[in-house]
Write a protein that holds these residues in place. Structure first.
Motif, PDB file in Angstrom:
ATOM      1  N   ARG A  40       0.854  -1.185   0.000  1.00  0.00           N
ATOM      2  CA  ARG A  40       0.000   0.000   0.000  1.00  0.00           C
ATOM      3  C   ARG A  40       0.890   1.234   0.000  1.00  0.00           C
ATOM      4  O   ARG A  40       1.886   1.305   0.724  1.00  0.00           O
ATOM      5  CB  ARG A  40      -0.913   0.020   1.237  1.00  0.00           C
ATOM      6  N   PHE A  41       0.526   2.207  -0.810  1.00  0.00           N
ATOM      7  CA  PHE A  41       1.292   3.440  -0.880  1.00  0.00           C
ATOM      8  C   PHE A  41       1.142   4.196   0.438  1.00  0.00           C
ATOM      9  O   PHE A  41       0.034   4.410   0.920  1.00  0.00           O
ATOM     10  CB  PHE A  41       0.782   4.303  -2.043  1.00  0.00           C
ATOM     11  N   GLY A  42       2.265   4.570   1.053  1.00  0.00           N
ATOM     12  CA  GLY A  42       2.197   5.320   2.301  1.00  0.00           C
ATOM     13  C   GLY A  42       3.070   4.726   3.384  1.00  0.00           C
ATOM     14  O   GLY A  42       4.229   4.369   3.151  1.00  0.00           O
ATOM     15  N   LYS A  43       2.502   4.553   4.578  1.00  0.00           N
ATOM     16  CA  LYS A  43       3.288   4.167   5.752  1.00  0.00           C
ATOM     17  C   LYS A  43       3.966   2.814   5.590  1.00  0.00           C
ATOM     18  O   LYS A  43       5.037   2.581   6.157  1.00  0.00           O
ATOM     19  CB  LYS A  43       2.392   4.150   6.987  1.00  0.00           C
ATOM     20  N   ALA A  44       3.364   1.898   4.838  1.00  0.00           N
ATOM     21  CA  ALA A  44       3.954   0.568   4.676  1.00  0.00           C
ATOM     22  C   ALA A  44       5.356   0.641   4.076  1.00  0.00           C
ATOM     23  O   ALA A  44       6.216  -0.195   4.367  1.00  0.00           O
ATOM     24  CB  ALA A  44       3.057  -0.305   3.802  1.00  0.00           C
ATOM     25  N   LEU A  45       5.603   1.662   3.262  1.00  0.00           N
ATOM     26  CA  LEU A  45       6.912   1.800   2.623  1.00  0.00           C
ATOM     27  C   LEU A  45       7.966   2.363   3.574  1.00  0.00           C
ATOM     28  O   LEU A  45       9.141   2.402   3.227  1.00  0.00           O
ATOM     29  CB  LEU A  45       6.798   2.695   1.388  1.00  0.00           C
ATOM     30  N   ARG A  46       7.534   2.800   4.748  1.00  0.00           N
ATOM     31  CA  ARG A  46       8.487   3.311   5.740  1.00  0.00           C
ATOM     32  C   ARG A  46       8.769   2.301   6.851  1.00  0.00           C
ATOM     33  O   ARG A  46       9.465   2.612   7.820  1.00  0.00           O
ATOM     34  CB  ARG A  46       7.962   4.623   6.337  1.00  0.00           C
ATOM     35  N   ALA A  47       8.249   1.083   6.683  1.00  0.00           N
ATOM     36  CA  ALA A  47       8.516   0.025   7.658  1.00  0.00           C
ATOM     37  C   ALA A  47       9.994  -0.374   7.591  1.00  0.00           C
ATOM     38  O   ALA A  47      10.592  -0.377   6.509  1.00  0.00           O
ATOM     39  CB  ALA A  47       7.631  -1.184   7.377  1.00  0.00           C
ATOM     40  N   PRO A  48      10.602  -0.697   8.722  1.00  0.00           N
ATOM     41  CA  PRO A  48      12.040  -1.002   8.742  1.00  0.00           C
ATOM     42  C   PRO A  48      12.448  -2.094   7.766  1.00  0.00           C
ATOM     43  O   PRO A  48      13.511  -1.990   7.125  1.00  0.00           O
ATOM     44  CB  PRO A  48      12.290  -1.442  10.191  1.00  0.00           C
ATOM     45  N   ASP A  49      11.631  -3.153   7.614  1.00  0.00           N
ATOM     46  CA  ASP A  49      12.034  -4.227   6.719  1.00  0.00           C
ATOM     47  C   ASP A  49      12.036  -3.779   5.262  1.00  0.00           C
ATOM     48  O   ASP A  49      12.869  -4.220   4.464  1.00  0.00           O
ATOM     49  CB  ASP A  49      11.132  -5.458   6.893  1.00  0.00           C
ATOM     50  N   PHE A  50      11.129  -2.849   4.898  1.00  0.00           N
ATOM     51  CA  PHE A  50      11.159  -2.359   3.518  1.00  0.00           C
ATOM     52  C   PHE A  50      12.294  -1.362   3.321  1.00  0.00           C
ATOM     53  O   PHE A  50      12.916  -1.324   2.248  1.00  0.00           O
ATOM     54  CB  PHE A  50       9.826  -1.724   3.119  1.00  0.00           C
ATOM     55  N   LEU A  51      12.570  -0.537   4.324  1.00  0.00           N
ATOM     56  CA  LEU A  51      13.662   0.431   4.202  1.00  0.00           C
ATOM     57  C   LEU A  51      15.007  -0.257   4.018  1.00  0.00           C
ATOM     58  O   LEU A  51      15.938   0.336   3.450  1.00  0.00           O
ATOM     59  CB  LEU A  51      13.692   1.337   5.428  1.00  0.00           C
ATOM     60  N   GLU A  52      15.121  -1.497   4.445  1.00  0.00           N
ATOM     61  CA  GLU A  52      16.342  -2.253   4.188  1.00  0.00           C
ATOM     62  C   GLU A  52      16.499  -2.560   2.694  1.00  0.00           C
ATOM     63  O   GLU A  52      17.605  -2.752   2.201  1.00  0.00           O
ATOM     64  CB  GLU A  52      16.327  -3.569   4.973  1.00  0.00           C
ATOM     65  N   LYS A  53      15.386  -2.588   1.976  1.00  0.00           N
ATOM     66  CA  LYS A  53      15.420  -2.867   0.543  1.00  0.00           C
ATOM     67  C   LYS A  53      15.506  -1.584  -0.281  1.00  0.00           C
ATOM     68  O   LYS A  53      16.152  -1.545  -1.323  1.00  0.00           O
ATOM     69  CB  LYS A  53      14.168  -3.653   0.132  1.00  0.00           C
ATOM     70  N   SER A  54      14.834  -0.534   0.190  1.00  0.00           N
ATOM     71  CA  SER A  54      14.825   0.742  -0.516  1.00  0.00           C
ATOM     72  C   SER A  54      14.945   1.845   0.531  1.00  0.00           C
ATOM     73  O   SER A  54      13.956   2.209   1.171  1.00  0.00           O
ATOM     74  CB  SER A  54      13.514   0.893  -1.312  1.00  0.00           C
ATOM     75  N   PRO A  55      16.126   2.375   0.740  1.00  0.00           N
ATOM     76  CA  PRO A  55      16.371   3.253   1.892  1.00  0.00           C
ATOM     77  C   PRO A  55      15.563   4.540   1.878  1.00  0.00           C
ATOM     78  O   PRO A  55      15.363   5.147   2.934  1.00  0.00           O
ATOM     79  CB  PRO A  55      17.876   3.538   1.804  1.00  0.00           C
ATOM     80  N   ALA A  56      15.069   4.980   0.718  1.00  0.00           N
ATOM     81  CA  ALA A  56      14.236   6.176   0.672  1.00  0.00           C
ATOM     82  C   ALA A  56      12.757   5.847   0.867  1.00  0.00           C
ATOM     83  O   ALA A  56      11.919   6.747   0.870  1.00  0.00           O
ATOM     84  CB  ALA A  56      14.420   6.918  -0.653  1.00  0.00           C
TER      85      ALA A  56
ATOM     86  N   ARG B 150      10.756   3.991  -1.151  1.00  0.00           N
ATOM     87  CA  ARG B 150      10.033   4.141  -2.404  1.00  0.00           C
ATOM     88  C   ARG B 150      10.064   2.830  -3.181  1.00  0.00           C
ATOM     89  O   ARG B 150      10.951   2.000  -3.002  1.00  0.00           O
ATOM     90  CB  ARG B 150      10.646   5.254  -3.262  1.00  0.00           C
ATOM     91  N   VAL B 151       9.075   2.689  -4.054  1.00  0.00           N
ATOM     92  CA  VAL B 151       9.090   1.577  -4.995  1.00  0.00           C
ATOM     93  C   VAL B 151       9.530   2.119  -6.360  1.00  0.00           C
ATOM     94  O   VAL B 151       9.364   3.305  -6.642  1.00  0.00           O
ATOM     95  CB  VAL B 151       7.692   0.924  -5.098  1.00  0.00           C
ATOM     96  N   PRO B 152      10.136   1.231  -7.180  1.00  0.00           N
ATOM     97  CA  PRO B 152      10.287  -0.197  -6.960  1.00  0.00           C
ATOM     98  C   PRO B 152      11.518  -0.541  -6.126  1.00  0.00           C
ATOM     99  O   PRO B 152      12.474   0.224  -6.047  1.00  0.00           O
ATOM    100  CB  PRO B 152      10.477  -0.726  -8.391  1.00  0.00           C
ATOM    101  N   ALA B 153      11.438  -1.729  -5.539  1.00  0.00           N
ATOM    102  CA  ALA B 153      12.616  -2.438  -5.063  1.00  0.00           C
ATOM    103  C   ALA B 153      12.578  -3.779  -5.769  1.00  0.00           C
ATOM    104  O   ALA B 153      11.515  -4.401  -5.870  1.00  0.00           O
ATOM    105  CB  ALA B 153      12.592  -2.615  -3.553  1.00  0.00           C
ATOM    106  N   LEU B 154      13.698  -4.197  -6.283  1.00  0.00           N
ATOM    107  CA  LEU B 154      13.763  -5.435  -7.057  1.00  0.00           C
ATOM    108  C   LEU B 154      14.762  -6.388  -6.417  1.00  0.00           C
ATOM    109  O   LEU B 154      15.952  -6.084  -6.333  1.00  0.00           O
ATOM    110  CB  LEU B 154      14.174  -5.145  -8.501  1.00  0.00           C
ATOM    111  N   GLU B 155      14.258  -7.505  -5.928  1.00  0.00           N
ATOM    112  CA  GLU B 155      15.131  -8.563  -5.425  1.00  0.00           C
ATOM    113  C   GLU B 155      15.456  -9.487  -6.589  1.00  0.00           C
ATOM    114  O   GLU B 155      14.560 -10.001  -7.259  1.00  0.00           O
ATOM    115  CB  GLU B 155      14.436  -9.338  -4.317  1.00  0.00           C
TER     116      GLU B 155
END
Length: 222
Positions: free
Chosen positions: A33-49, A51-56
């Motif tokens: 979901r666009f918003g707070k979910a992208l600021r969760a610590p586990d996502f910030l490990e993939k994309s430090p800003a 933002r999407v996309p993050a590509l594994e």
């Protein structure tokens, strides 16, 4: 090959989703979901800003659409979507792949103004009008570059069209493409592609609740 795309519908990650669909390799989509979910610590490990996309990919993580586009096109050259180093169209291909971000930045500012700010007092009519006009200048550049060609490069459809096409998909919510004949026809060809259609948001997953947002407040008589 293990590929996992972290994606929010109607954001820059649509660019990578469209590209992966064109390449035709297997991949997994992780919807956020666009918003707070992208600021969760586990996502910030993939994309430090945040933002999407993050590509594994193969156990590593990439972010930034331009870098992802270059990497995937070099990783899968048989798809014919890149212009590899030493090729005649390489320079122009790079210009258009990264020009997409210029368009996207203007569209992102307008998304904030029209969609993310919920109170009229928080919005700026000046910003809305300036950013919409700047998108128009970007449209003029695309119009001139097409010059009667079907695609941005004479060599045919490429990731340059994907990158810019997705950016225009976003920007057209704020600045109409219809006054630009070459651009509108080119965008129509992009939108007809099956891979483009597959990258569109599913039912109930749209970021934008309307197709067009005029500058606010509307001009008298508009």
């Amino acid at each position: 090959m293990d590929i996992r795309l972290h994606h929010c519908p109607q954001t820059r990650s649509m660019r990578t989703l469209w590209l992966l669909n064109e390449i035709g390799v297997p991949f997994e989509i992780v919807l956020h979901r666009f918003g707070k979910a992208l600021r969760a610590p586990d996502f910030l490990e993939k994309s430090p800003a945040g933002r999407v996309p993050a590509l594994e990919i193969d156990g590593d993580v990439m972010f930034e659409t331009g870098a992802i586009t270059e990497y995937l096109c070099e990783r899968y050259p048989k798809a014919g979507l890149g212009r590899l180093p030493g090729k005649a169209e390489r320079r122009d291909w790079l210009v258009w792949v990264h020009f997409a971000e210029t368009i996207s930045q203007h569209a992102a500012t307008l998304t904030q103004q029209h969609v993310m700010l919920y109170e009229d007092a928080m919005r700026s009519p000046i910003v809305m009008k300036l950013e919409a006009a700047r998108i128009g200048k970007c449209y003029e550049a695309i119009e001139q570059a097409l010059g009667g060609h079907d695609w941005l490069l004479e060599g045919g459809f490429s990731a340059a069209d994907i990158s810019v096409g997705q950016a225009v998909y976003m920007a057209r919510h704020f600045t109409k493409i219809e006054p630009y004949e070459e651009l509108a026809a080119w965008y129509g060809r992009c939108a007809e592609r099956e891979a483009f259609q597959e990258s569109l948001p599913g039912e109930g997953k749209r970021l934008y609740d309307r197709d067009f947002y005029p500058a606010w407040p509307a001009e008298p008589g508009a």
